[in-house]
Design a protein around this motif. Structure first.
Motif, PDB file in Angstrom:
ATOM      1  N   SER A 203       0.832  -1.207   0.000  1.00 39.32           N
ATOM      2  CA  SER A 203       0.000   0.000   0.000  1.00 39.32           C
ATOM      3  C   SER A 203       0.871   1.265   0.000  1.00 39.32           C
ATOM      4  O   SER A 203       1.821   1.387   0.784  1.00 39.32           O
ATOM      5  N   HIS A 204       0.517   2.176  -0.877  1.00 43.04           N
ATOM      6  CA  HIS A 204       1.262   3.443  -0.931  1.00 43.04           C
ATOM      7  C   HIS A 204       0.456   4.499  -1.672  1.00 43.04           C
ATOM      8  O   HIS A 204      -0.548   4.196  -2.313  1.00 43.04           O
ATOM      9  N   GLN A 205       0.937   5.731  -1.581  1.00 46.46           N
ATOM     10  CA  GLN A 205       0.416   6.849  -2.382  1.00 46.46           C
ATOM     11  C   GLN A 205       1.571   7.299  -3.276  1.00 46.46           C
ATOM     12  O   GLN A 205       2.703   7.471  -2.803  1.00 46.46           O
ATOM     13  N   ASP A 206       1.294   7.530  -4.551  1.00 48.80           N
ATOM     14  CA  ASP A 206       2.389   7.832  -5.475  1.00 48.80           C
ATOM     15  C   ASP A 206       3.085   9.157  -5.155  1.00 48.80           C
ATOM     16  O   ASP A 206       4.277   9.328  -5.444  1.00 48.80           O
ATOM     17  N   SER A 207       2.358  10.103  -4.539  1.00 53.94           N
ATOM     18  CA  SER A 207       2.992  11.393  -4.218  1.00 53.94           C
ATOM     19  C   SER A 207       4.075  11.252  -3.155  1.00 53.94           C
ATOM     20  O   SER A 207       4.872  12.175  -2.956  1.00 53.94           O
ATOM     21  N   LEU A 221      -1.209   7.080 -14.591  1.00 53.59           N
ATOM     22  CA  LEU A 221      -1.993   6.493 -15.698  1.00 53.59           C
ATOM     23  C   LEU A 221      -1.512   5.061 -15.875  1.00 53.59           C
ATOM     24  O   LEU A 221      -0.422   4.822 -16.399  1.00 53.59           O
ATOM     25  N   TRP A 222      -2.308   4.126 -15.406  1.00 53.67           N
ATOM     26  CA  TRP A 222      -1.931   2.715 -15.295  1.00 53.67           C
ATOM     27  C   TRP A 222      -2.636   1.953 -16.412  1.00 53.67           C
ATOM     28  O   TRP A 222      -3.847   1.760 -16.373  1.00 53.67           O
ATOM     29  N   LEU A 223      -1.845   1.540 -17.401  1.00 54.10           N
ATOM     30  CA  LEU A 223      -2.418   0.892 -18.588  1.00 54.10           C
ATOM     31  C   LEU A 223      -2.217  -0.616 -18.526  1.00 54.10           C
ATOM     32  O   LEU A 223      -1.072  -1.105 -18.456  1.00 54.10           O
ATOM     33  N   CYS A 234      -4.427  -7.820 -10.028  1.00 61.65           N
ATOM     34  CA  CYS A 234      -4.922  -6.498 -10.458  1.00 61.65           C
ATOM     35  C   CYS A 234      -4.684  -5.468  -9.344  1.00 61.65           C
ATOM     36  O   CYS A 234      -4.348  -5.825  -8.218  1.00 61.65           O
ATOM     37  N   LEU A 235      -4.892  -4.211  -9.690  1.00 62.27           N
ATOM     38  CA  LEU A 235      -4.757  -3.155  -8.696  1.00 62.27           C
ATOM     39  C   LEU A 235      -5.976  -3.149  -7.756  1.00 62.27           C
ATOM     40  O   LEU A 235      -7.094  -3.428  -8.196  1.00 62.27           O
ATOM     41  N   TRP A 236      -5.739  -2.839  -6.485  1.00 56.69           N
ATOM     42  CA  TRP A 236      -6.811  -2.585  -5.508  1.00 56.69           C
ATOM     43  C   TRP A 236      -6.692  -1.124  -5.093  1.00 56.69           C
ATOM     44  O   TRP A 236      -5.591  -0.654  -4.770  1.00 56.69           O
ATOM     45  N   ASP A 323      -4.732   5.743  -2.064  1.00 57.09           N
ATOM     46  CA  ASP A 323      -4.122   4.546  -1.479  1.00 57.09           C
ATOM     47  C   ASP A 323      -4.384   3.365  -2.416  1.00 57.09           C
ATOM     48  O   ASP A 323      -5.534   3.106  -2.779  1.00 57.09           O
ATOM     49  N   HIS A 324      -3.331   2.667  -2.806  1.00 62.55           N
ATOM     50  CA  HIS A 324      -3.515   1.511  -3.708  1.00 62.55           C
ATOM     51  C   HIS A 324      -2.421   0.485  -3.484  1.00 62.55           C
ATOM     52  O   HIS A 324      -1.371   0.792  -2.894  1.00 62.55           O
ATOM     53  N   LEU A 325      -2.639  -0.700  -3.989  1.00 62.11           N
ATOM     54  CA  LEU A 325      -1.700  -1.811  -3.822  1.00 62.11           C
ATOM     55  C   LEU A 325      -2.054  -2.892  -4.842  1.00 62.11           C
ATOM     56  O   LEU A 325      -3.093  -2.819  -5.507  1.00 62.11           O
ATOM     57  N   SER A 326      -1.193  -3.897  -4.945  1.00 62.26           N
ATOM     58  CA  SER A 326      -1.578  -5.093  -5.712  1.00 62.26           C
ATOM     59  C   SER A 326      -1.019  -6.322  -5.014  1.00 62.26           C
ATOM     60  O   SER A 326       0.032  -6.262  -4.367  1.00 62.26           O
ATOM     61  N   LEU A 327      -1.745  -7.427  -5.128  1.00 65.74           N
ATOM     62  CA  LEU A 327      -1.351  -8.692  -4.513  1.00 65.74           C
ATOM     63  C   LEU A 327      -0.411  -9.433  -5.465  1.00 65.74           C
ATOM     64  O   LEU A 327      -0.312  -9.073  -6.642  1.00 65.74           O
ATOM     65  N   PRO A 334       0.572 -13.897 -17.214  1.00 62.60           N
ATOM     66  CA  PRO A 334       1.329 -12.652 -17.047  1.00 62.60           C
ATOM     67  C   PRO A 334       0.388 -11.470 -16.816  1.00 62.60           C
ATOM     68  O   PRO A 334      -0.799 -11.537 -17.159  1.00 62.60           O
ATOM     69  N   ARG A 335       0.920 -10.405 -16.223  1.00 63.79           N
ATOM     70  CA  ARG A 335       0.113  -9.185 -16.054  1.00 63.79           C
ATOM     71  C   ARG A 335       1.028  -7.992 -16.270  1.00 63.79           C
ATOM     72  O   ARG A 335       1.525  -7.395 -15.320  1.00 63.79           O
ATOM     73  N   HIS A 336       1.275  -7.675 -17.536  1.00 61.23           N
ATOM     74  CA  HIS A 336       2.134  -6.540 -17.830  1.00 61.23           C
ATOM     75  C   HIS A 336       1.314  -5.247 -17.837  1.00 61.23           C
ATOM     76  O   HIS A 336       0.146  -5.247 -18.248  1.00 61.23           O
ATOM     77  N   PHE A 338       1.878  -0.698 -18.375  1.00 60.74           N
ATOM     78  CA  PHE A 338       2.764   0.445 -18.620  1.00 60.74           C
ATOM     79  C   PHE A 338       2.181   1.650 -17.896  1.00 60.74           C
ATOM     80  O   PHE A 338       1.009   1.985 -18.089  1.00 60.74           O
ATOM     81  N   GLN A 339       2.994   2.279 -17.052  1.00 55.49           N
ATOM     82  CA  GLN A 339       2.516   3.404 -16.249  1.00 55.49           C
ATOM     83  C   GLN A 339       3.213   4.702 -16.617  1.00 55.49           C
ATOM     84  O   GLN A 339       4.423   4.723 -16.785  1.00 55.49           O
ATOM     85  N   LEU A 340       2.406   5.744 -16.644  1.00 59.61           N
ATOM     86  CA  LEU A 340       2.953   7.092 -16.775  1.00 59.61           C
ATOM     87  C   LEU A 340       2.598   7.843 -15.504  1.00 59.61           C
ATOM     88  O   LEU A 340       1.490   7.680 -14.985  1.00 59.61           O
TER      89      LEU A 340
HETATM   90  O1  AKG Z   1       1.143  -2.353 -11.041  1.00 59.20           O
HETATM   91  C1  AKG Z   1       1.174  -2.544  -9.830  1.00 59.20           C
HETATM   92  O2  AKG Z   1       1.024  -3.653  -9.342  1.00 59.20           O
HETATM   93  C2  AKG Z   1       1.383  -1.392  -8.902  1.00 59.20           C
HETATM   94  C3  AKG Z   1       1.614  -0.124  -9.616  1.00 59.20           C
HETATM   95  C4  AKG Z   1       1.635   1.074  -8.762  1.00 59.20           C
HETATM   96  O3  AKG Z   1       1.515   1.000  -7.583  1.00 59.20           O
HETATM   97  C5  AKG Z   1       1.756   2.404  -9.363  1.00 59.20           C
HETATM   98  O4  AKG Z   1       1.806   2.525 -10.584  1.00 59.20           O
HETATM   99  O5  AKG Z   1       1.810   3.364  -8.595  1.00 59.20           O
END
Ligand code: AKG
Length: 373
Positions: A203-207, A221-223, A234-236, A323-327, A334-336, A338-340
């Motif tokens: 769990s975290h905040q990107d800022s 932006l989570w693609l 997946c993301l929670w 607040d978000h996280l992934s298990l 696979p679970r690819h 791309f994030q901006l």
């Molecule tokens: O893709 C994930 O599992 C986490 C990604 C994430 O936390 C983020 O992009 O800030």
């Protein structure tokens, strides 16, 4: 805090995750409609929700899901491109500290390596901790392409395929719709979440990592490049948590870097240190809430998290305080992604914090994607 078993000793996933999946979908669809007047998370200014329903839902709940944002061809192009970049340019073992982790050893792993800091405007590769030995070499039997955790953090700068997507008109339009006026891109990354060994993201905040002053302006932006489900990690997200304020920061350590020109720095000290802002701290900061694992992940629901399942090509957009996280991904799929990550630029009176880990060399600026016209 929840402790996850290592993949080799992990319990296998329950074969039927459909009830978990439908519980998530029903929670998402029952989120209340935004009020008639909305307030921008970014600026605090008010607007009629009916004038911009996408922004109103984003501002009310802390995320926006743009279905089918990219075509199957665009997703395949990015997957293919990353596969050739990694096979040509990643040499496991050449960089000792090149693993990526978000557990209690994050400060140590990402706070002691020039390879991490130097990835700001390059494409560097980071392995899954369980796939490599202490020297960063692949463990016996581990296939190179399945050992990667992520690549970052300047794919949008140096690579044609990722730059084309990052500066596309549809990104400009979406970001403008959500209220960003002078967006610049400090960071991009490709996350692999490999079958069977893809680790959790706590769990975290990107800022925390992408801090701006005098206000927070990070937008993620989570693609999804593959389908992302409760089965493959997946993301929670925790709807509404974007209004709670920033809980923690990941700062450059003045004790290591010293003053102007590096004077007085002690290279024996860690490069990066966490600073806790929330009082009392959130129990699951940098961890997973108790009861997160294994599914049905009651602890996540109990604490307000909801899984957001995506089809390949869907884009999940959220501000830097959500607040978000992934298990982990213990499935065979696979679970690819791309994030901006964008922030507001100087045109909106926002500055990139000098204590962030990610800094460009003197004179080089973040790429702007300001909407033309
Ligand atoms: O893709 C994930 O599992 C986490 C990604 C994430 O936390 C983020 O992009 O800030």
């Amino acid at each position: 805090m929840a402790q996850l078993a290592s993949p080799s000793s992990s319990p296998s996933l329950p074969s039927d995750l459909s009830s978990l999946s439908s519980r998530g979908a029903s929670l998402l669809s029952s989120l209340p409609s935004p009020p008639a007047t909305s307030f921008s998370w970014l600026t605090g200014s008010s607007y009629a929700s009916s004038s911009n329903p996408a922004a109103a839902a984003f501002d009310a709940h802390g995320f926006h899901l743009a279905r089918s944002f990219c075509s199957p061809g665009e997703c395949a192009g990015m997957i293919e491109r990353m596969s050739s970049l990694a096979s040509e340019s990643w040499h496991p073992g050449s960089e000792k500290a090149a693993v990526f982790r978000t557990d209690e050893r994050q400060e140590e792993a990402q706070g002691s390596s020039d390879y991490f800091l130097d990835s700001a405007n390059a494409c560097h590769f980071f392995a899954e901790p369980s796939a490599v030995d202490e020297g960063g070499r692949l463990k016996p039997g581990v296939e190179k392409m399945l050992a990667l955790n992520k690549a970052g953090h300047g794919l949008h700068v140096g690579d044609e395929v990722f730059r084309e997507y990052s500066t596309s008109e549809k990104i400009e339009d979406l970001v403008a719709t959500l209220g960003w006026r002078d967006p610049v891109i400090p960071q991009s990354m490709y996350i692999f979440k490999q079958p069977r060994i893809g680790g959790e993201v706590t769990s975290h905040q990107d800022s925390c990592f992408l801090h701006t002053e005098p206000r927070q302006s990070c937008l993620g932006l989570w693609l999804a490049l593959h389908d992302a489900t409760v089965e493959n990690g997946c993301l929670w997200v925790r709807p509404g948590s974007h209004g709670e304020g920033l809980r923690r920061r990941f700062n450059r350590n003045p004790g290591h870097f010293g003053g102007e020109g590096g004077e007085g720095g002690d290279k024996g000290q860690p490069q990066m240190v966490f600073e806790t802002l929330a009082s009392p701290p959130v129990a699951w900061e940098g961890a997973l809430p108790d009861g997160s694992w294994p599914p049905p992940s009651e602890g996540l629901f109990r604490n307000g998290f909801v899984p957001v399942e995506c089809k390949a090509g869907d884009l999940l957009v959220f501000p830097g305080t959500l607040d978000h996280l992934s298990l982990p991904n213990y499935s065979g799929k696979p679970r690819h992604t791309f994030q901006l990550h964008l922030v507001e630029g100087p045109g909106e009176g926002v500055e990139w914090s000098g204590s962030n880990w990610l800094q460009y060399p003197e004179g080089k600026e973040f790429m702007s994607i300001k909407k033309r016209g």
